[in-house]
Design a protein around this motif. Sequence first.
Motif: not given
Length: 230
Positions: A4-6, A36-40, A54-57, A71-78
């Motif tokens: 989990v990433l908070i 947000g940038r740190d999260a990405i 696997e899960l982002v809060l 969220s849109a940026a994370l959706a591009r990860l695989s």
Amino acid sequence: MIRVLIVEDDARIAQAHDSYVRRVPGFTPVGIAHTGRDAIRAATQAVAEGEPIELVLLDIGLPDIGGLEVSAALARLSPRPDIIAITSARDLAMVRAAVAHGVALYLLKPFPFAAFRDKLERYLEFRAALPAEESALTQHDIDRAFGALRTPDPKASVPKGISPPTLEEISRALRAAPQGLSATDAGRAVGVSRVTAWRYLEQLATAGAVERQTDYGRAGRPQVRYVWRR
């Protein structure tokens, strides 16, 4: 263990979420991002290292870029992480946008630990309902998985003795008072006793939604004011 990433800009609330995650079996916090940038960056690096998040809060109101952009940026990860939005944003447009951006669950601040645990447990049931291997899903598989995300009992989100409508009224009164409210003031604002208001204010403080401030400037005993975290 689900990694989990908070993502939360308020350091104190982020630490509270971290402690909450550690109390729910099956989950482990692996990082905290305050922007947000740190999260990405953290999620991208985790993929590169072969240990993807696997899960982002995800807090929606971040100081640099919006949570939906994250969220849109994370959706591009695989593989892409799943997202649970944890936010005070409750307008219809925001909720619809969150769903459109792939948010699996939406948890409104403030909330007690019971509500937090319920969301994580339902997410765990959702994952368990899906086949472990890549394969074509049946309608039963899909219905069972999405059914796990629904909360059938609204009482599960609040502790015993706490009424959701009263909690919402107390929260609304606090948001409208920038200098905060005492238990007496809050009780008068919503039409409940001082003791009842104090119980709800303490619940909000435990959830990290309000801050206790002691006023020593008046005659008599020091008075505690509860200030909504902006």
